[in-house]
Each structure stands twice: as structure tokens, then as C-alpha cells.
Scaffold this active site. Structure first.
Site, PDB file in Angstrom:
ATOM      1  N   ARG A  92     -11.629 -11.550  -1.671  1.00 29.65           N
ATOM      2  CA  ARG A  92     -10.567 -10.800  -2.360  1.00 29.65           C
ATOM      3  C   ARG A  92      -9.611 -11.692  -3.141  1.00 29.65           C
ATOM      4  O   ARG A  92      -8.914 -11.230  -4.043  1.00 29.65           O
ATOM      5  CB  ARG A  92      -9.740  -9.999  -1.350  1.00 29.65           C
ATOM      6  N   ASP A 151     -14.064  -3.358  -5.083  1.00 29.20           N
ATOM      7  CA  ASP A 151     -15.111  -2.413  -4.683  1.00 29.20           C
ATOM      8  C   ASP A 151     -15.929  -1.902  -5.862  1.00 29.20           C
ATOM      9  O   ASP A 151     -17.018  -1.366  -5.671  1.00 29.20           O
ATOM     10  CB  ASP A 151     -14.501  -1.215  -3.955  1.00 29.20           C
ATOM     11  N   ARG A 165       0.806  -1.218   0.000  1.00 30.56           N
ATOM     12  CA  ARG A 165       0.000   0.000   0.000  1.00 30.56           C
ATOM     13  C   ARG A 165       0.846   1.277   0.000  1.00 30.56           C
ATOM     14  O   ARG A 165       0.322   2.379   0.166  1.00 30.56           O
ATOM     15  CB  ARG A 165      -0.942   0.000   1.216  1.00 30.56           C
ATOM     16  N   GLY A 182     -16.171  -3.171   1.141  1.00 32.99           N
ATOM     17  CA  GLY A 182     -16.410  -2.081   0.196  1.00 32.99           C
ATOM     18  C   GLY A 182     -16.778  -0.848   0.969  1.00 32.99           C
ATOM     19  O   GLY A 182     -17.949  -0.600   1.225  1.00 32.99           O
ATOM     20  N   ARG A 183     -15.747  -0.066   1.343  1.00 35.65           N
ATOM     21  CA  ARG A 183     -16.025   0.998   2.279  1.00 35.65           C
ATOM     22  C   ARG A 183     -16.481   2.289   1.616  1.00 35.65           C
ATOM     23  O   ARG A 183     -17.412   2.939   2.083  1.00 35.65           O
ATOM     24  CB  ARG A 183     -14.770   1.257   3.135  1.00 35.65           C
ATOM     25  N   ASP A 237      -8.027   3.597  -7.728  1.00 32.27           N
ATOM     26  CA  ASP A 237      -8.028   4.997  -8.151  1.00 32.27           C
ATOM     27  C   ASP A 237      -6.745   5.727  -7.752  1.00 32.27           C
ATOM     28  O   ASP A 237      -6.129   6.417  -8.567  1.00 32.27           O
ATOM     29  CB  ASP A 237      -9.280   5.722  -7.630  1.00 32.27           C
ATOM     30  N   LYS A 261     -36.067 -18.518  12.158  1.00 35.90           N
ATOM     31  CA  LYS A 261     -35.998 -17.780  13.419  1.00 35.90           C
ATOM     32  C   LYS A 261     -34.878 -16.750  13.514  1.00 35.90           C
ATOM     33  O   LYS A 261     -34.694 -16.163  14.574  1.00 35.90           O
ATOM     34  CB  LYS A 261     -35.892 -18.776  14.570  1.00 35.90           C
ATOM     35  N   TYR A 262     -34.125 -16.563  12.455  1.00 33.66           N
ATOM     36  CA  TYR A 262     -33.012 -15.610  12.532  1.00 33.66           C
ATOM     37  C   TYR A 262     -33.138 -14.484  11.528  1.00 33.66           C
ATOM     38  O   TYR A 262     -33.559 -14.701  10.378  1.00 33.66           O
ATOM     39  CB  TYR A 262     -31.667 -16.302  12.240  1.00 33.66           C
TER      40      TYR A 262
END
Lengths: 567, 567
Positions: free
Chosen positions: B444, B230, B170, B276-277, B200, B267-268
Site C-alpha cells: 500500500r 484494489d 476513514r 483486495g477484499r 468509490d 516440497k512446498y
């Protein structure tokens, strides 16, 4: 490939069609669902030709036969049976049967195929028969809530995951009143037979019902079917429970992906908790499929009487060794039931249940003096969030909810703390980042693998044959699974032969013992022989998504293969 | 089927073979991995025949063209280009190229195929060329850490997930010193070109490098490639970013399974947070694939200026309506970045960052008086565990770590509290049980779908052609994706044409704007037109595991199809 892409009409083909199978509620089926519906299931040859049912020798029990005999005076000792080919088609009575089927307990991929199996048996071999599906599990029997299953009703569920055709439930038929209700239902529907698809408890229950009906001269026969993704309902004659194969492959797909992620980014330890509380078969199988760096097997922890500190140290030691080899990442598998296998944790929880039921918890922590030294030490060793979980998350009876403890997060925190200590001592120099995962619900309802689809279909079809031939108190068993489906054997195993007793409230209760991971069994031994290599070298395998056609699509899980002696 | 089972050697075939591809570290490849390695990728016909590169019209910028021109004086205005068939094979120089490639940022399925695409281009169209892979992301460029890629090295990664061929990172090339380091590296290796595979930010960086090299008369050309699961790096000429298709299908498989589970047990409520923030494309696509009862789209929440209470009420209203229809279960999708879309939450977090940086937090809560009324109200509305997370989980700069907030658990608690309230009022009468899930890492690094495999291969192959033809500052773009691969178009889009500026610390910074979910776009509109029906009727679709052959295996995601106008 371009060719199939074109043949497929390009992108316009879409992934999910709008073809709606209206009888499965209101679902819109995807391409894969549609393909699976029409997937043509093979049957073992014995089921495709005339057969007769042959009794084996008199059976006994897994333990305490004298007590089992007292509990099952009518059924005890009855032989297991096998279907064998014969010349004539007229061995079984030419009669219309009325059969009920029920799904009991947690979902497992393949349940719908058991039902389509018995349905097809009745259609093909006992024409004019009726199949009722009890809705919502055993409660459906007690309340006489059912649906009559026909071809159209069953069709959209063929080879599909889930239990939603008739739904399931966790109620048990236990009290005399409940047995009476069941009796009323089977008599009201004039049932010749009942197929109970469930785990160890449900099959025990099925046997109690069979005994009850036999004892009361009710004609309804009861057959069991081995279901559980946990893989802990099995014996020599019942090589595996259905759903285990699919669930493990779904989890292994995810684990394999996470492994590639770990290796690509090189900075995370992924702690993966896997469903399966009582036994660690799922964790073991996923380890055999994917080769993680660290795998905790509950049964081993229990046998070695390991403490949480032992488990933490084991993980930390490997992380430190990997750091020396410049690997600052890895994947760690943890069985959901880990806590249940750690004696000191059990002791702490028992003490907490006792104390919290009777004492007020003061802010100053004076209540802690009620703990034994060992439990206090463990409590203090736990991360604060886990301490809080133990104190706050209680079930309606005030007991600690062990299943809610996020063991993977607990271990991340304990590992982190221990690594910080070693950092200060100078024996670890890297940054530790733990990522937690829980793979559970996503595996219970997946589309069954080819194996589970075929196995369940044979189990259901075979159960039909057994009921047709007048048998009761058996569990449907399909064997010789290392051979092609063609050669699979079909029969029924006396449920009483799988039973032992447990003493509960001064009384003997019959139980089918859960099959735990055997530390002397081939799957564990294979794992144990490989794990040191997996720990330090990265032998990751990425199984990828389950494929329904092509190479490997018919292969079954390692556990079953190893247990069957297939190398 | 029995036949393929037999052909396959029955169970003995196993699921993972012991065939070891030694150059991919020490992995043991599964059957599916092995099949995928030899999967033969089709190329668009323009890449299979002689082509020439044709310039389009002069380009401008996505915004503030005058500022972009100042920042990119050498590149601004350059045309996007297309590859078109031509008669002669000698249009491009017959020359050996030296090319570097780097993977930047988070993993996305298909990255390895971009690399094998450019490798194959060089092998086939510029024989004798060399391809270097920079290791560990942009840091590999700065530190000149690289590996020379050859056929044997690349082979085991073909059509495989992950970024582990050369790994990623990164780091960013930002400071003058870092640009100098990059310069030194490309000159040391005498690089003709550099391919940057990233999102980007990385593509903006690629363009800055291209401008820098052009400005300094360094021959190295720089090409970008659109990568991110994303799905928020796209424009008219770049219809989608790679990895989005695979990741969404992996998540959708799991969501579909959980839906069947929900319907089977009845029941759930499953609350599924999806990776994907910045944008909610993944959540939207998964909704289109699976038809959940409730889907929260961040962009809509932002436009409507919804509060957390609004979101909670929206969920609770549907749960109550479903309860009236006797559905006490459901599935709810939540984008990872939800908090970032809620203005009041942003305000609270900003205030907390300010207060906690400067004040001591007293036990009596006096510090809370520093909060504005609105923020205090929100803070008090949050579940206690989330309050604690906001107070305690801070990054090295002391800021709240929004990404660590388990939004799905937060919503479960808020929904539970609101339902309790309604129970007391008498407008809700059922038991609510929430189950939380986070699907992220497992998507990913999955094996790329046929679409991502083909798309990435074309992107990489095309990038090779563009570098060969002397282009720089472009992003590889493959279009006409609604047609068969054969007819896909190949070209390059001027990176400056995708840019706008943002003002940071008094300076204009170039940015490729993230493509957010458009509330006027076809995917959202399709979703919006269906969601009320999905809320109350159960239109669940279970996509099942990704298939690599057979019907549907070449189909692409709904988002892309809808954006391309394919019904």
C-alpha cells in the site's frame, strides 16, 4: 520520463516478455530477468590476469586444535592461500578437469552465479573441462544423480535467483555407507574436484569429504563456498556469506513500506518476524537499513538472560512512551529464533518435551504439576493460542516445533495483555492494534543484488582456480570487499582453521561455529547507539526496491560495511 | 558493473545516505528515495500548453437515472469534459485560487503525486494561489485541521509512497451536522475548490458535497480523484485507479520470488492471500504477471455458486495431477475477500451472527441445532481453528470478523484433509506441505512505479485545471494511457454518471458501483485461456523488484493493457 517511455515503445513494451528461455524449464522471463541474464559481471583483476597460488602460514583451529588434528590428520594445519598476480600464464597445469558442483541446504540469492563462475573459469582457464551439477543436494552425490552443465544450460540462470538450476537438498553425507556412496560417485565420474556450496554444516561436511578422499588416496579435491542468507557463516578471511545482502535488502524494502504505512495510518504497531533462526544478523541488518522503533536481538536477550516478560515489558515501555509523544504506531523487528535465545523458554520446552513424551495430558491440567515453578509461571503467562501450539504442534519425535511458533503473534498478544493492565492502572490511554508479518521465503530466492551477483561470481571463479591448482579442504574466500571489485582479493581458507569440536553422544564432532551477532562488534554497537533515538523519534528509512543500475545499486549492506570499518 | 561501482565510490557510497529531509518528519532518506524525489515527471502535452475545457454531451447515470437526478438535482446530467489545446493562454481567469485537498481511506502509492500535481498547477497556472492540506482524512475537513502546503513542505514527498504528507482517515461526511461542519470549514478558508482523493465511497461523498455546496450557493467546487490499490474504481473514462499498478508489482515481486523458492526446494505449496477484499483485480493481475499454478478469482466463485468444498476440490485435483507429473510443489493465489464470494459461507456467517447474538453457546454444541442443515454441514467441514475464529473473533457489534479469517491457512488445512482422504483411497501418494503468506500492507505504501508517479501527477495537475475552469462534481480522468504520456488525454468525468442507487433502510443511497472482475473482460479471459497450462506446466515469471530506469520501468500492468486492447 517521457523520453525513455517513448523509446521503450510505450505501454506495449509490457512488463514481462514472452521470450521464453526454454532450458529453464518452462519459465517466461520478465524484462528484469532478461536484463539480468545479460548483465556483464566484473572480475577482480587478479582473476583476469595470470596468477599463482601462494600459501600462507600453517593454520590451526578455531578451538581444540588437538581434537581437530585427530579428526583431520591429513588436512589439519594446512595453510590458507591467496591468488597473486604473476608473469607467466603457464603456472597451472594445462589439463582438462572434471569437476562436480552441489548446492546444499536452504536457498540463497547468488547460488547460480557461483556455478556460472566456476563454469566460466573452466571454459576460460582449463579448456575442455567438464562440469557436473549434482541434482537435489548431497543426495545427488550419494545417488550419482547429476547433469552435465554446458553454456546453454547455464545461460538462463545467470544472475537469477533460486537454486533451481540443479536444485538443493538437506541430506547429509554422514554414515560410512554414505561416504562410500560419495566415493563411488566421484570415482565413477573420475572427478578431479567437487565444489560444495552450503552453510556451516555443509562446509564441515565438505571438509570431512576432503579428508576422507585424501586419506583414501582418491584424487578428488573438495572446496567449500560460504552460502547462507542468515549471515552466520563468516570469519576474518570470509567476510560474509552470500545471499545475506540480497535477502536483507528484500526484507528491508518491505519493512520500509510497512513503516510508511504505519506513519500514514497512524494506528498500527507492525510486528515483523524475520527469517534467521540461529543468529540475529538479518534482524540487525534490517534495523540498520530501516531504523525501526524497536528491534529485538536474540544474542542480547541471551547475554542479558532476559525473560519473555522482560522482552514484553521493553516493548510495552516504548509503546507507552511513544503514546505520550502522541505516536500510536510503530514498527518492531523480531528474529525468527527469539525463543531459542530465552533461557526460561528453552527450559519450559525441554520440560514439555519430557512430560508430553511420558504422560497423558489430562483436561484438568494435573500434568502441569510436573513443571517446575518457573516453567509453570511462564506457561501460564503465555497466550492461550501459544499454549495450544506448544501442546499440539509436535514433530515426528514428539518434540515441540519451536520454528512453527509465530513469535510475532505471541508478542502481540502479550503486549496487548500488558497494555490492558497498564490501561487499568492509568499509565496507558490509547488503543493498541498489532499487525503481524513474517518475511522469510520471499527473500531466499530473489534476484541477487549487484553485490551478491559479483561476489558469488568471484567465489565460483576463484574456487575453480583453487581446484585447478590442486588445493583441497579450503573454503573459497574473496576479500578486500570495501574496495572496488577490481581490487578484491581471492583465495581459500583452510576449513579446519574455522573449526572447533562439540561433544555429541560422547564423541567429538567437528563444527564450524556459527558466527553470532557480536555485542562488541561494530554493527551491534552502531545499532545500540541509535536505538533509543529510533524508539521515540521516527527515523524511518525506506530503502525501496533493489535497483540494478544507478546510484546505490552497487552498495552493500551495513553489517559488512561496518565490519570492514567503512563509515 | 565495475565502472559504475567505481564511479559510485565503491562500498563507501552506502545504501542509505544520511542526508536528512527534515520536513518529512525525521526520516533519513535512502539512495532510492533521494533519486525518486528529483525524478522529473513528464506531463501530457495538453497540460504543457494553452488549453480550454470543452464540454461533452449531457450525461446520465450508471443506473436509476431518475433517482440519481432526485438526489443530485443541481449536478445530474452535467457533461464530462475534456481539455483541448487552444491558441490563447488567457482562456482561464487570471485569479488566485484557494484550494483544499484531502486523502481519504486506505493508502495507495501515488497519493503524494496527486498533491504535488495540483500544487504545481497552481504555482504555474494560477500564481499566488494557496493549497491547504486537510489532515487525517475527511475528519480534517470537519474539524478544520489543515496545513498550508508550500514548495518546501511538498518537496520531500515527491514520488514517495504513503499518505503521510497530510495523512488519511476513514471518517465520512454523512450527517447534516457533518455537512454543516464541512460548510463552515470551506467558508472559513474561503475555498474555491476541494480535491477529494479517495475510493468509490469517498468519491460518492465528494459528489454529495459538490451538490450540497452548489445547492447552498457556496462557491467551493469539489473534484474527485480515483484512488485504490484494489483497482475496483474504474469506468470507460477512468481507465484505472492509482496505486493498483504499484501494489500489484510489489506483490508480484514477492510471488515471483516464492515461485523460484518453490521450484528450488520442490516440497512446498505456497498459499498466498492477496489484499483486495471486494474485488479480485489484484489477484488476477498478479496471476497475469507471475503465472501461478492455481488462482482463485472471487467473482468466478460467486457466478458459479461454488462452495468451499468445490474450491478445495479444485485445488486438490490440480495438486494430484501435478503429483503425477512429479511436481510436488506449487503456488496458489487467493483473494482476501474469498469468503465474501461464497454464498454458503455468507449464509453460515449470517446465521452465526444471529445465533451468537441471542443464544449462549453451550459446550455440548446444542446451539448448533439452530443452524440450517447446509450451514451445519459447512461448519463441520471447516478446520477447528477456523470454527474457533468464527465463534470468538467478533467486532464490537458481535459480528464475525470475516476480514480476520486467514483464508490461506483455512484452505491449507482443508486441502490437507482432502489429500489425506485421497491418500487412503490411493489416488495421492506424496507429502503435502503448505506454507501460508499474506501480502497486504507492504504494497500500500511502496514507492510509486513510474506509471503511478506519472499518472497521479497528471491526475492532480488536471484536477487543478478543472477547478480553475469552474467545474464541480467531476472526477479527474486521464485517458489514452496506451499512448506515450505526451499523448495522454486529460479531463473530468461527471461523478453522477458513474452512479447508481442502493436501497438502504428504506432510502435510496447513491453509490459508485465497484468495478468487479468481468468474466467477459480481456484480463479474465486471458487468464482463463492460460490457467490450465499454468496449472500443470510451470510457466512461472519472476518480475523482480520494480525498476525506476531501464527496460520495462515504464510498462504498466497487464490488466490495464488488456483492457486498453494493447497486446
Amino acid at each position: 520520463m517521457a523520453k525513455s517511455f517513448l523509446q521503450n515503445g510505450g505501454l506495449a513494451a509490457g512488463r514481462s516478455t514472452t521470450r521464453s528461455i526454454t532450458s529453464r524449464l518452462t519459465s517466461v522471463y520478465s524484462d528484469v530477468q532478461n536484463i539480468r541474464i545479460d548483465y556483464d559481471l566484473p572480475l577482480p583483476s587478479v582473476l583476469r590476469n595470470p596468477f599463482k597460488v601462494v600459501d600462507g602460514p600453517r593454520s590451526t583451529a578455531a578451538g581444540h586444535p588437538e581434537e581437530i588434528e585427530k579428526l583431520f590428520p591429513n588436512l589439519f594445519g594446512q595453510p590458507s592461500v591467496m591468488l597473486v598476480p604473476c608473469d607467466s600464464d603457464s603456472v597451472l597445469p594445462d589439463k582438462k578437469l572434471k569437476i562436480g558442483v552441489v548446492l546444499s541446504g536452504g536457498q540463497a540469492p547468488g547460488g547460480h552465479n557461483v556455478i556460472s563462475g566456476i563454469f566460466d573459469y573452466l571454459q576460460q582457464r582449463a579448456k575442455g573441462s567438464t562440469l557436473y551439477g549434482f541434482r537435489g543436494g548431497p543426495a545427488g552425490i550419494m545417488k550419482c544423480k547429476y547433469v552435465e552443465l554446458n553454456s546453454d544450460y547455464i545461460y538462463p540462470y545467470r544472475n537469477q535467483g533460486g537454486f533451481d538450476m540443479i536444485c538443493s537438498g538437506r541430506d547429509k553425507i554422514e554414515t560410512p555407507e554414505q561416504f562410500k556412496q560419495a566415493e563411488d560417485t566421484v570415482q565413477k565420474l573420475d572427478l578431479d574436484g567437487l565444489l560444495v556450496i552450503g552453510g556451516d554444516d555443509s562446509n564441515t561436511n565438505a571438509c570431512l569429504l576432503a579428508e576422507h578422499f585424501r586419506n583414501k588416496n582418491i584424487k578428488t579435491l573438495v572446496m567449500g563456498c560460504p552460502k547462507t542468507i542468515d549471515g552466520d557463516l563468516k570469519c576474518k578471511e570470509v567476510p560474509t556469506s552470500f545471499g545475506f545482502d540480497t535477502a536483507c535488502k528484500i526484507y528491508s524494502e518491505m519493512i520500509g513500506n510497512v513503516m510508511v504505512d504505519a506513519r500514514s495510518s497512524g494506528k498500527y504497531y507492525h510486528f515483523v518476524r524475520l527469517m534467521g533462526r540461529a543468529a540475529s544478523h538479518i534482524t540487525l541488518e534490517c534495523a540498520l537499513q530501516t531504523h525501526p522503533n524497536i528491534t529485538i536481538i536474540g544474542e542480547e536477550v541471551a547475554v542479558k538472560k532476559q525473560t519473555l516478560k522482560d522482552v514484553t515489558d521493553y516493548i510495552v515501555d516504548i509503546i507507552c512512551k511513544r503514546a505520550e509523544a502522541n505516536y500510536n504506531y510503530g514498527v518492531i523487528l523480531i528474529p525468527e529464533g527469539l525463543i531459542d535465545f530465552i533461557p526460561e523458554a528453552q527450559k519450559l520446552i525441554a520440560e514439555l518435551n519430557e512430560i508430553l513424551a511420558n504422560e497423558t495430558v489430562d483436561e484438568d491440567g494435573l500434568w502441569k504439576k510436573k513443571l517446575t515453578d518457573q516453567s509453570l509461571k511462564l506457561f501460564e503467562f503465555l497466550p492461550r493460542s501459544i499454549q495450544e501450539q506448544l501442546m499440539l504442534e509436535r514433530d515426528p519425535h514428539g518434540n515441540v516445533q519451536v520454528a512453527k511458533i509465530e513469535t510475532e503473534k505471541m508478542l502481540i498478544q502479550m503486549v496487548d495483555a500488558e497494555l490492558e493492565k497498564r490501561k487499568k492502572e492509568g499509565s496507558y490511554k490509547r488503543e493498541f492494534k498489532g499487525q503481524s508479518h513474517f518475511f522469510g521465503y520471499e527473500g531466499r530466492c530473489g534476484l541477487p543484488t549487484n553485490f551478491d551477483a559479483m561476489y558469488c561470481y568471484a567465489l565460483g571463479y576463484g574456487a575453480g582456480a583453487l581446484l585447478h591448482s590442486g588445493k583441497t579442504g579450503l573454503i573459497s574466500s574473496v576479500g578486500n570487499l570495501s574496495a572496488p571489485v577490481e581490487e578484491w582479493t581471492v583465495g581459500g581458507t583452510a576449513l579446519t582453521s574455522m573449526m572447533d569440536v562439540e561433544r555429541r553422544r560422547g564423541k567429538f564432532k567437528p563444527v564450524i561455529k556459527k558466527a553470532m551477532v557480536e555485542l562488541e562488534g561494530p554493527p551491534y554497537k552502531k545499532f545500540a547507539s541509535m536505538r533509543d533515538e529510533w524508539a521515540l523519534k521516527n527515523r524511518y528509512t525506506c530503502p525501496g526496491p533493489i535497483q540494478f543500475s544507478g546510484p546505490g545499486s552497487n552498495a552493500v549492506n551495513h553489517t559488512l560495511r561496518l565490519e570492514l570499518g567503512v563509515v
